[in-house]
Scaffold this motif. Structure first.
Motif, PDB file in Angstrom:
ATOM      1  N   ILE A  13      10.027  35.899  12.051  1.00  0.00           N
ATOM      2  CA  ILE A  13       9.048  35.273  12.946  1.00  0.00           C
ATOM      3  C   ILE A  13       9.599  33.941  13.437  1.00  0.00           C
ATOM      4  N   ASN A  14       9.580  33.764  14.757  1.00  0.00           N
ATOM      5  CA  ASN A  14       9.973  32.502  15.385  1.00  0.00           C
ATOM      6  C   ASN A  14       8.865  32.080  16.337  1.00  0.00           C
ATOM      7  N   VAL A  97      10.226  46.775  15.582  1.00  0.00           N
ATOM      8  CA  VAL A  97       9.350  46.589  16.733  1.00  0.00           C
ATOM      9  C   VAL A  97       9.232  45.088  16.926  1.00  0.00           C
ATOM     10  N   MET A  98       9.400  44.652  18.167  1.00  0.00           N
ATOM     11  CA  MET A  98       9.326  43.223  18.479  1.00  0.00           C
ATOM     12  C   MET A  98       8.084  42.950  19.312  1.00  0.00           C
ATOM     13  N   THR A  99       7.311  41.962  18.861  1.00  0.00           N
ATOM     14  CA  THR A  99       6.139  41.512  19.597  1.00  0.00           C
ATOM     15  C   THR A  99       6.406  40.095  20.087  1.00  0.00           C
ATOM     16  N   ILE A 100       6.245  39.892  21.390  1.00  0.00           N
ATOM     17  CA  ILE A 100       6.411  38.582  22.017  1.00  0.00           C
ATOM     18  C   ILE A 100       5.049  38.178  22.556  1.00  0.00           C
ATOM     19  N   THR A 101       4.552  37.012  22.141  1.00  0.00           N
ATOM     20  CA  THR A 101       3.267  36.545  22.656  1.00  0.00           C
ATOM     21  C   THR A 101       3.456  35.239  23.418  1.00  0.00           C
ATOM     22  N   TRP A 114       7.797  35.198  18.597  1.00  0.00           N
ATOM     23  CA  TRP A 114       8.510  36.467  18.482  1.00  0.00           C
ATOM     24  C   TRP A 114       8.348  36.946  17.047  1.00  0.00           C
ATOM     25  N   ILE A 115       7.889  38.174  16.901  1.00  0.00           N
ATOM     26  CA  ILE A 115       7.784  38.790  15.576  1.00  0.00           C
ATOM     27  C   ILE A 115       8.598  40.080  15.611  1.00  0.00           C
ATOM     28  N   GLU A 135      16.228  31.349  17.477  1.00  0.00           N
ATOM     29  CA  GLU A 135      16.082  29.926  17.829  1.00  0.00           C
ATOM     30  C   GLU A 135      17.067  29.555  18.942  1.00  0.00           C
ATOM     31  N   GLN A 136      18.301  30.094  18.876  1.00  0.00           N
ATOM     32  CA  GLN A 136      19.276  29.860  19.951  1.00  0.00           C
ATOM     33  C   GLN A 136      18.775  30.477  21.257  1.00  0.00           C
TER      34      GLN A 136
END
Length: 148
Positions: A13-14, A97-101, A114-115, A135-136
Motif C-alpha cells: 500500500i502506497n 489486483v491493483m486498486t488506484i483511488t 495504490w493497493i 514511491e518512485q
C-alpha cells in the motif's frame, strides 16, 4: 493461475497527497500519452501497445529499464471511474489486483492510494522493493504534473 501454497497473501500500500485536483491526477492516468511519460519506477521507460481504459479493456505494454532489459506487462481493467481504477495484473510472476483511488483532499489536493493485493503463494519478499518502486512512480507522476 497461482498454485495454492502455505505462503499467505500480502498487500503493498502506497499513499501520497498530491497538490493537484483528482480530475488532474485521473487525467494523467487516463491519457496514454501522459501515462507513458511517468509510469514505472525511476530509470524505466515504456512502450505501449494497447491502452483500452474501460471495464474489460486491456493494457499491454513493455517496461524497459536503464540496461535495456524489457518487461512485457499485461493488465485487464476490472473497474474504471474517475474515483477508482481496479486492474488485474495477468502474468505468472506477479499475481495481483491493483486498486488506484483518487480521493479529494483539502484545497484541491488528491489523496492518491495504490493497493496491490497479491494472491497466496506469491513471493512476499517483493513487498519492500515494490513499495519503494511505487514511491518512485509517485515521484515521477508528481514531476510530470508539475511540468504541465
Amino acid at each position: 493461475m497461482t498454485e495454492i501454497t502455505d505462503t499467505p497473501a500480502f498487500e503493498v500500500i502506497n499513499t501520497r497527497r498530491l497538490s493537484f485536483s483528482p480530475a488532474q491526477v485521473f487525467q494523467a492516468f487516463k491519457d496514454p500519452e501522459q501515462l507513458q511519460i511517468w509510469w514505472g519506477p525511476e530509470g524505466f521507460t515504456n512502450r505501449f501497445e494497447t491502452f483500452d481504459l474501460r471495464v474489460g479493456g486491456s493494457w499491454l505494454f513493455t517496461m524497459i529499464n536503464e540496461n535495456d532489459r524489457e518487461f512485457p506487462i499485461v493488465k485487464e481493467f476490472i473497474e474504471v471511474t474517475p474515483q477508482r481504477i481496479i486492474m488485474k495484473h495477468i502474468q505468472p510472476m506477479h499475481d495481483f489486483v491493483m486498486t488506484i483511488t483518487f480521493q479529494p483532499g483539502p484545497d484541491e489536493t488528491t489523496d492518491l492510494t495504490w493497493i496491490m493485493d497479491f494472491a497466496p503463494g506469491q513471493d512476499d519478499g517483493l513487498a519492500t522493493f515494490l513499495h519503494a518502486a511505487n514511491e518512485q512512480n509517485f515521484d515521477r507522476l508528481e514531476a510530470h504534473l508539475n511540468s504541465l
